[in-house]
Design a protein around this motif. Sequence first.
Motif, PDB file in Angstrom:
ATOM      1  N   ASP A 189      34.803  47.751  39.600  1.00  0.00           N
ATOM      2  CA  ASP A 189      35.223  48.791  40.111  1.00  0.00           C
ATOM      3  C   ASP A 189      36.869  49.074  39.861  1.00  0.00           C
ATOM      4  N   LYS A 190      37.564  48.255  39.463  1.00  0.00           N
ATOM      5  CA  LYS A 190      38.965  48.506  38.984  1.00  0.00           C
ATOM      6  C   LYS A 190      38.885  48.912  37.749  1.00  0.00           C
ATOM      7  N   VAL A 191      38.046  48.522  36.681  1.00  0.00           N
ATOM      8  CA  VAL A 191      37.965  49.042  35.398  1.00  0.00           C
ATOM      9  C   VAL A 191      37.445  50.708  35.507  1.00  0.00           C
ATOM     10  N   LYS A 192      36.621  50.893  36.393  1.00  0.00           N
ATOM     11  CA  LYS A 192      35.758  52.296  36.480  1.00  0.00           C
ATOM     12  C   LYS A 192      37.111  53.108  37.021  1.00  0.00           C
ATOM     13  N   ALA A 193      37.792  52.543  37.948  1.00  0.00           N
ATOM     14  CA  ALA A 193      38.879  53.383  38.704  1.00  0.00           C
ATOM     15  C   ALA A 193      40.016  53.645  37.377  1.00  0.00           C
ATOM     16  N   LEU A 194      40.530  52.787  36.802  1.00  0.00           N
ATOM     17  CA  LEU A 194      41.342  52.868  35.832  1.00  0.00           C
ATOM     18  C   LEU A 194      40.880  53.775  34.361  1.00  0.00           C
ATOM     19  N   TYR A 245      46.710  44.313  32.848  1.00  0.00           N
ATOM     20  CA  TYR A 245      45.534  43.949  33.723  1.00  0.00           C
ATOM     21  C   TYR A 245      44.536  43.323  33.029  1.00  0.00           C
ATOM     22  N   THR A 296      40.850  57.511  35.988  1.00  0.00           N
ATOM     23  CA  THR A 296      42.469  57.748  35.825  1.00  0.00           C
ATOM     24  C   THR A 296      42.752  58.190  34.353  1.00  0.00           C
ATOM     25  N   ALA A 305      34.647  43.319  41.787  1.00  0.00           N
ATOM     26  CA  ALA A 305      36.246  44.002  42.055  1.00  0.00           C
ATOM     27  C   ALA A 305      36.648  44.400  40.626  1.00  0.00           C
ATOM     28  N   ASN A 306      36.540  43.576  39.628  1.00  0.00           N
ATOM     29  CA  ASN A 306      36.691  43.815  38.119  1.00  0.00           C
ATOM     30  C   ASN A 306      36.081  45.140  37.788  1.00  0.00           C
ATOM     31  N   ARG A 321      42.538  39.874  33.621  1.00  0.00           N
ATOM     32  CA  ARG A 321      41.151  39.522  34.031  1.00  0.00           C
ATOM     33  C   ARG A 321      40.656  38.343  32.811  1.00  0.00           C
ATOM     34  N   GLU A 367      34.016  48.412  30.786  1.00  0.00           N
ATOM     35  CA  GLU A 367      32.946  48.695  31.822  1.00  0.00           C
ATOM     36  C   GLU A 367      31.500  48.355  31.621  1.00  0.00           C
TER      37      GLU A 367
END
Length: 157
Positions: free
Chosen positions: A143-148, A41, A151, A140-141, A45, A101
């Motif tokens: 938000d995805k990094v924060k979600a990863l 990922y 997790t 979007a980047n 990016r 992030e």
Amino acid sequence: MSDINKEAISILNDLIETSIDGEKGFHTAAEDAKNPEIKAYLLSRSSGCKTSVAELQAEVRALGGDPEDSSSIAGGAHRLWVNLKSALSGKNDEAVLNEVESGEDHALKAYKEASQKATEKNLPVNVTSLIQRQLQGVQANHDKVKALRNTVRAANK
């Protein structure tokens, strides 16, 4: 060259520096990531940031300007800090994603400010739409990094 073009070129060149910082930051983070999916990922990016840089540079040329081709001084300093912090924290995926992030927070702020300036200065639609489209990608980047990161954090507990 018109004042509007000079203003647009200045704003776009600032975003080029920010995007080069992002490209290098994502690439460095990918080198430190342990999880293959996170690594993939982050590399994707980095490539996406490189594409953004090329789009911004093409627009600067179209406006009659000379596009930036290097990262910002602040970005270089941030990468040094990330490398130091990663070395001290053992470069686990959560620490890597925390730093990514942080970098994305900076990019998001830069793009939001550029968008606001572009609107205030009534820059051409092609410039404002490019900034808006890339701003959506940065969001979007982020938000995805924060979600990863969340997790990974949950899995480590």
